[in-house]
Scaffold this motif. Structure first.
Motif, mmCIF file in Angstrom:
data_model
loop_
_atom_site.group_PDB
_atom_site.id
_atom_site.type_symbol
_atom_site.label_atom_id
_atom_site.label_comp_id
_atom_site.label_asym_id
_atom_site.label_seq_id
_atom_site.Cartn_x
_atom_site.Cartn_y
_atom_site.Cartn_z
ATOM 1 N N ALA A 116 0.795 -1.242 0.047
ATOM 2 C CA ALA A 116 -0.142 0.111 -0.095
ATOM 3 C C ALA A 116 0.862 1.280 -0.134
ATOM 4 C CB ALA A 116 -0.943 0.087 1.199
ATOM 5 N N VAL A 117 0.298 2.225 -0.426
ATOM 6 C CA VAL A 117 0.864 3.577 -0.500
ATOM 7 C C VAL A 117 0.020 4.620 0.524
ATOM 8 C CG1 VAL A 117 -0.387 4.490 -2.368
ATOM 9 C CG2 VAL A 117 1.664 5.412 -1.752
ATOM 10 N N VAL A 118 1.004 5.266 1.331
ATOM 11 C CA VAL A 118 0.320 5.983 2.326
ATOM 12 C C VAL A 118 0.820 7.479 2.251
ATOM 13 C CG1 VAL A 118 0.149 6.493 4.897
ATOM 14 C CG2 VAL A 118 0.420 4.292 4.238
ATOM 15 N N VAL A 119 -0.339 8.493 2.118
ATOM 16 C CA VAL A 119 -0.140 9.927 1.971
ATOM 17 C C VAL A 119 -0.267 10.375 3.312
ATOM 18 C CG1 VAL A 119 -0.538 11.973 0.800
ATOM 19 C CG2 VAL A 119 -0.458 9.706 -0.597
ATOM 20 N N TYR A 120 0.763 11.292 3.851
ATOM 21 C CA TYR A 120 0.364 11.964 5.238
ATOM 22 C C TYR A 120 1.185 13.080 5.444
ATOM 23 C CZ TYR A 120 5.164 10.362 6.582
ATOM 24 O OH TYR A 120 6.707 10.088 6.426
ATOM 25 N N LYS A 121 1.028 13.770 6.360
ATOM 26 C CA LYS A 121 1.677 15.081 6.483
ATOM 27 C C LYS A 121 1.723 15.408 8.236
ATOM 28 C CE LYS A 121 -0.201 19.148 6.028
ATOM 29 N NZ LYS A 121 -0.826 20.280 5.445
ATOM 30 N N VAL A 122 2.627 16.041 8.709
ATOM 31 C CA VAL A 122 2.735 16.380 10.150
ATOM 32 C C VAL A 122 2.034 17.580 10.403
ATOM 33 C CG1 VAL A 122 4.234 17.173 11.845
ATOM 34 C CG2 VAL A 122 5.218 15.597 10.401
ATOM 35 N N VAL A 123 0.872 17.434 11.289
ATOM 36 C CA VAL A 123 0.058 18.643 11.733
ATOM 37 C C VAL A 123 0.440 19.058 13.302
ATOM 38 C CG1 VAL A 123 -1.713 17.847 10.252
ATOM 39 C CG2 VAL A 123 -1.711 16.936 12.698
ATOM 40 N N ASP A 124 0.927 18.305 13.955
ATOM 41 C CA ASP A 124 1.566 18.868 15.219
ATOM 42 C C ASP A 124 3.114 18.482 15.376
ATOM 43 O OD1 ASP A 124 2.007 19.034 18.133
ATOM 44 O OD2 ASP A 124 -0.153 18.675 18.449
ATOM 45 N N SER A 125 3.752 19.556 15.263
ATOM 46 C CA SER A 125 5.342 19.310 15.054
ATOM 47 C C SER A 125 5.760 18.976 16.572
ATOM 48 C CB SER A 125 6.081 20.616 15.000
ATOM 49 O OG SER A 125 5.397 21.710 15.588
ATOM 50 N N GLY A 126 5.053 19.366 17.818
ATOM 51 C CA GLY A 126 5.445 18.897 19.065
ATOM 52 C C GLY A 126 5.332 17.570 19.118
ATOM 53 N N LYS A 127 3.957 16.854 18.883
ATOM 54 C CA LYS A 127 3.961 15.455 18.966
ATOM 55 C C LYS A 127 4.809 14.579 18.097
ATOM 56 C CE LYS A 127 -1.106 15.547 20.356
ATOM 57 N NZ LYS A 127 -2.327 14.951 19.939
ATOM 58 N N ALA A 128 5.007 15.282 16.830
ATOM 59 C CA ALA A 128 6.145 14.480 16.104
ATOM 60 C C ALA A 128 7.498 14.523 16.435
ATOM 61 C CB ALA A 128 5.906 15.313 14.445
ATOM 62 N N THR A 129 7.815 15.541 17.440
ATOM 63 C CA THR A 129 9.241 15.342 17.667
ATOM 64 C C THR A 129 9.448 14.764 19.141
ATOM 65 O OG1 THR A 129 9.475 17.532 16.658
ATOM 66 C CG2 THR A 129 11.249 16.930 18.630
ATOM 67 N N PHE A 130 8.454 14.951 19.911
ATOM 68 C CA PHE A 130 8.600 14.438 21.353
ATOM 69 C C PHE A 130 7.839 13.088 21.815
ATOM 70 C CE2 PHE A 130 9.534 19.043 21.463
ATOM 71 C CZ PHE A 130 10.500 19.013 21.676
ATOM 72 N N ALA A 131 6.715 12.764 20.915
ATOM 73 C CA ALA A 131 5.859 11.875 21.402
ATOM 74 C C ALA A 131 6.367 10.429 20.872
ATOM 75 C CB ALA A 131 4.456 11.941 20.722
ATOM 76 N N VAL A 132 7.238 10.322 19.941
ATOM 77 C CA VAL A 132 7.983 9.178 19.170
ATOM 78 C C VAL A 132 9.213 9.283 19.033
ATOM 79 C CG1 VAL A 132 5.558 8.138 18.090
ATOM 80 C CG2 VAL A 132 7.101 9.919 16.955
ATOM 81 N N ASP A 133 10.037 8.475 18.786
ATOM 82 C CA ASP A 133 11.461 8.553 18.587
ATOM 83 C C ASP A 133 11.903 9.337 17.331
ATOM 84 O OD1 ASP A 133 12.340 7.839 21.176
ATOM 85 O OD2 ASP A 133 12.421 5.657 20.376
ATOM 86 N N ASP A 134 11.155 8.518 16.197
ATOM 87 C CA ASP A 134 11.316 9.012 14.790
ATOM 88 C C ASP A 134 9.888 8.676 14.230
ATOM 89 O OD1 ASP A 134 11.692 9.259 12.089
ATOM 90 O OD2 ASP A 134 13.634 8.330 12.151
ATOM 91 N N TYR A 135 9.178 9.929 13.800
ATOM 92 C CA TYR A 135 7.824 9.924 13.361
ATOM 93 C C TYR A 135 7.902 9.139 11.765
ATOM 94 C CZ TYR A 135 8.667 14.154 10.215
ATOM 95 O OH TYR A 135 9.134 14.838 9.182
ATOM 96 N N GLU A 136 8.959 9.214 11.240
ATOM 97 C CA GLU A 136 9.019 8.663 9.682
ATOM 98 C C GLU A 136 8.827 7.112 9.762
ATOM 99 O OE1 GLU A 136 12.065 10.172 7.462
ATOM 100 O OE2 GLU A 136 11.476 12.225 7.431
ATOM 101 N N GLU A 137 9.566 6.493 10.664
ATOM 102 C CA GLU A 137 10.042 5.216 10.966
ATOM 103 C C GLU A 137 8.693 4.756 11.789
ATOM 104 O OE1 GLU A 137 12.609 1.898 13.446
ATOM 105 O OE2 GLU A 137 12.922 4.185 13.757
ATOM 106 N N TYR A 138 7.911 5.479 12.611
ATOM 107 C CA TYR A 138 6.787 5.171 13.139
ATOM 108 C C TYR A 138 5.645 5.102 12.095
ATOM 109 C CZ TYR A 138 2.768 5.598 16.185
ATOM 110 O OH TYR A 138 1.711 5.295 17.116
ATOM 111 N N VAL A 139 5.614 5.852 11.220
ATOM 112 C CA VAL A 139 4.441 5.951 10.021
ATOM 113 C C VAL A 139 4.675 4.503 9.103
ATOM 114 C CG1 VAL A 139 3.618 6.919 8.130
ATOM 115 C CG2 VAL A 139 4.076 8.292 10.014
ATOM 116 N N ALA A 140 5.981 4.270 9.213
ATOM 117 C CA ALA A 140 6.179 3.237 8.312
ATOM 118 C C ALA A 140 5.917 1.760 8.947
ATOM 119 C CB ALA A 140 7.796 3.083 7.974
ATOM 120 N N ILE A 141 6.393 1.610 10.180
ATOM 121 C CA ILE A 141 5.981 0.647 10.876
ATOM 122 C C ILE A 141 4.431 0.258 11.109
ATOM 123 C CG2 ILE A 141 6.271 -0.679 13.296
ATOM 124 C CD1 ILE A 141 8.901 0.470 13.321
#
Length: 281
Positions: A116-141
């Motif tokens: 599958a292909v997933v199209v996404y964007k960051v809408v909360d830079s604070g959560k993307a930085t501090f809620a997970v270690d790496d948001y790109e890897e998180y989206v992939a997994i």
């Protein structure tokens, strides 16, 4: 979690610092006391210079002051924020990610390959930085996990179940998108679209499934032909009876039905035989 950090227009602050530098130079020329004041102003000037940052369009800077999150700046241009802060770059552009071809068993237990292909964007830079270690890897997994879950809850073909199959593109895409949104919300990610790009039976059963599909299509086609032939035979008998062209007993009707069905249902051209005798010989 995200909130706006304190910021000022960088050019305005730069102009103020230039004026401050001129003042420091003028004060330094007035003796020892002036030099001390000039040193203090110089230190302030150097510290203030650490607050400058350049932000590109569709980009945010996550600002931290000695480890403490003080906010994010997403206004494009030359900006000035609190000095002595670290400014981490986070892109707000729309991005896409394609999963690898995953081999899983569908709801009917058949091994299939799916991607599958997933199209996404960051809408909360604070959560993307501090809620997970790496948001790109998180989206992939999470994308691969959601695709696997989707494949195990639906059959490949709709004829294997009364519900939605993996080949029902619109319904499956909506379900996959909704599941991914739930999984990635905590990371400040908005899933714009998720869609199946590859779907096939695993190589070890692909040929057998192809034969099964062909057989099903042949049966469906033959069923349609028989339905049409029966209708045509019934229409022929009704017309003969209504117009009184010939009276047929039950045996001759059965013989006529048999001949018409052979002609109409056969997959090859038939060769007619003309009866030159009577109706019964």
């Amino acid at each position: 979690m995200e909130h706006r950090a304190f910021r000022l227009n960088g050019f305005v602050v730069l102009a103020a610092l230039v004026v401050l530098g001129v003042i420091a130079g003028a004060v330094a020329a007035r003796g020892a006391a002036g030099v001390a004041v000039a040193v203090v102003l110089a230190v302030v000037l150097v510290l203030a210079l650490t607050g400058f940052t350049v932000i590109n369009p569709n980009e945010a800077r996550v600002v931290q002051f000695f480890g403490r999150y003080v906010g994010s700046v997403s206004d494009a241009g030359f900006q000035w924020v609190i000095p002595l802060t670290t400014k981490r770059r986070v892109t707000l552009r729309v991005r896409n990610f394609e999963t690898s071809k995953l081999k899983v068993n569908d709801a009917a237990g058949n091994p299939v390959e799916i991607a599958a292909v997933v199209v996404y964007k960051v809408v909360d830079s604070g959560k993307a930085t501090f809620a997970v270690d790496d948001y790109e890897e998180y989206v992939a997994i999470q994308s691969e996990t959601a695709v696997r879950h989707l494949a195990t809850t639906h059959p490949y073909d709709s004829d294997q179940s009364a519900g939605t199959s993996l080949r029902d593109g619109t319904e499956v895409a909506a379900e996959l998108t909704a599941e991914l949104r739930d999984r990635t919300e905590l990371a400040g990610i908005d899933i714009i679209e998720a869609r199946i790009t590859h779907l096939a039976y695993a190589p070890e059963i692909a040929q057998a499934m192809l034969v099964r599909q062909q057989a099903a299509q042949v049966v469906a086609a033959r069923t349609k032909i028989v339905e049409g032939a029966v209708g045509m035979v019934g229409l022929a008998l009704d017309r003969l009876r209504e117009q009184g062209l010939v009276e047929l007993d039950e045996e001759r009707k059965a013989n006529m039905v048999s001949n018409l069905l052979v002609v109409l249902c056969g997959d090859k051209a038939t060769q007619p035989i003309v009866n030159t005798g009577t109706l019964y010989s």
